[in-house]
Design an enzyme around this catalytic site. Structure first.
Site, mmCIF file in Angstrom:
data_model
loop_
_atom_site.group_PDB
_atom_site.id
_atom_site.type_symbol
_atom_site.label_atom_id
_atom_site.label_comp_id
_atom_site.label_asym_id
_atom_site.label_seq_id
_atom_site.Cartn_x
_atom_site.Cartn_y
_atom_site.Cartn_z
ATOM 1 N N CYS A 147 0.835 -1.214 0.000
ATOM 2 C CA CYS A 147 0.000 0.000 0.000
ATOM 3 C C CYS A 147 0.861 1.252 0.000
ATOM 4 O O CYS A 147 0.491 2.268 -0.586
ATOM 5 C CB CYS A 147 -0.888 0.019 1.242
ATOM 6 S SG CYS A 147 -1.837 -1.478 1.469
ATOM 7 N N SER A 148 2.013 1.194 0.676
ATOM 8 C CA SER A 148 2.821 2.397 0.861
ATOM 9 C C SER A 148 3.491 2.876 -0.413
ATOM 10 O O SER A 148 3.994 3.998 -0.448
ATOM 11 C CB SER A 148 3.866 2.161 1.952
ATOM 12 O OG SER A 148 3.209 1.978 3.173
#
Lengths: 195, 181
Positions: free
Chosen positions: A86-87
């Site tokens: 996600c990052s």
């Protein structure tokens, strides 16, 4: 002597803090692979996309219906802030702004995290802020994700992409393996088909 | 009291070095990894590669190879791209470094994502793909960007430099490379 040791300790602590601020990797929570998909989708291509109004990191409230007739919308649900895939998914979309712009599309990034966490997480994704709104589906917890059928038993969402045309119709759905990042090329190809 | 502080110090040091535990370090041996990608004839010529691949790292025709492991999705890699381009230009234009080749390995990126990144930043050096992170896993899942300077040692590669994170400047990095020859 004791004073010197305390001084060294303070310097070391400061050094570690600055490394963490510069290299986001240390802030990322490491986790084991999860079940690729663990929910039952409630919408399908051709349906009217369920409307929602969610708070954004910027402080405003954003409704899906406000884009009707104006923009194609890419809903990018990601499981959780400060987790590995996600990052970097949204920094990639941030870089590719022109590709979305060319297709008259806006992204709405959504997680079930609360606003302060999303603020802390997204402000360290780049020098400026992300060009698209980041929305919190925190309370009632995961209500929007549940309406689309992508809320997992552990309270996070699937890694999912929904593309909605200007009429508000769902035109593309990718409930992706949560452990992998969707291909940007597939998203852009789907957007190009709308135009 | 002093004992407690010393234990704290040691713990802090251990924590700060943990993040680099998995990646290949300077002095280690680097595996002969398979290389695939959509390379132009000019880029194949630069690396001394023939055919459509896949190739092996051994096939690169030079004594020294520098590999940048990067990702289109990594904000540090995005920010550093112009500096890496300058470094490649300096390396490529100097006869002194003719025996050092530079290439990228796009960790977890598809061909579309590689093309977008190279177009966006005007990247001219060859980039190999690793969409399923197979090579990334094989080399210990380094963070991005990560630079490896390798020296061909028979059938193996000696890691002369394993540098995690962006480098300070193209000039400084070139000096570092020079110091390793």
């Amino acid at each position: 002597m004791l004073k010197k040791i305390l001084y060294t300790l303070a310097v070391l602590l400061l050094t570690c803090t600055s490394v963490q601020a510069k290299v986001a990797k240390e802030q990322i929570y490491k986790q084991q692979n999860r079940r690729p998909v663990d929910s039952v989708l409630k919408v399908k291509i051709g349906d009217k996309a369920p409307d929602f109004t969610l708070p954004a990191v910027s402080g405003e409230k954003v409704s899906l219906s406000s884009y009707r007739g104006k923009k194609n919308v890419v809903l990018s649900f990601v499981p959780a802030a400060f987790t590995p895939i996600c990052s970097d998914q949204w920094p990639g979309y941030n870089l590719a702004h022109e590709l979305f712009k060319m297709n008259d599309a806006v992204i709405l990034g959504i997680t079930t995290d609360n606003i302060p966490s999303l603020h802390a997480w997204t402000t360290q994704m780049g020098e400026g802020s992300l060009w698209f709104p980041v929305l919190s589906d925190f309370f009632p917890h995961g209500a929007t994700a549940m309406e689309y059928g992508i809320l997992r038993p552990e309270g996070i969402t699937e890694r999912a992409i929904f593309i909605i045309d200007k009429k508000g119709t769902l035109r593309y759905i990718d409930i992706h393996d949560i452990n992998k990042r969707p291909d940007l090329g597939e998203i852009i190809k789907a957007l190009e088909k709308l135009n | 009291m002093r004992k407690t502080i010393f234990i704290l110090l040691i713990l802090l040091l251990a924590v700060s070095s943990n993040s680099y535990a998995g990646s290949i370090k300077t002095g280690d041996t680097f595996p002969d990894i398979p290389l695939t990608g959509k390379l132009s004839d000019a880029k194949k010529k630069y690396l001394g590669l023939k055919g459509a691949g896949p190739w092996m790292l051994q096939d690169i025709n030079s004594d020294y190879t520098i590999i940048e492991v990067y990702s289109m999705y990594c904000p540090h890699c995005q920010k550093e791209a112009p500096t890496v381009n300058s470094f490649y230009k300096m390396l490529n234009e100097s006869k002194e470094y003719a025996n050092i080749k530079f290439c990228g390995l796009a960790a977890g990126n598809t061909e579309f994502e590689i093309d977008f990144f190279t177009g966006k930043f005007g990247v001219e050096f060859p980039i190999f793909s690793d969409p399923e992170l197979e090579i990334h896993n094989k080399i210990g899942q380094p963070g991005t960007p990560h630079f490896y300077m390798l020296r061909k040692d028979g059938n193996e590669f000696k890691v002369l430099l394993s540098h995690e994170g962006p480098f300070e400047s193209a000039d400084e990095f070139l000096k570092t490379i020079q110091g390793k020859l």
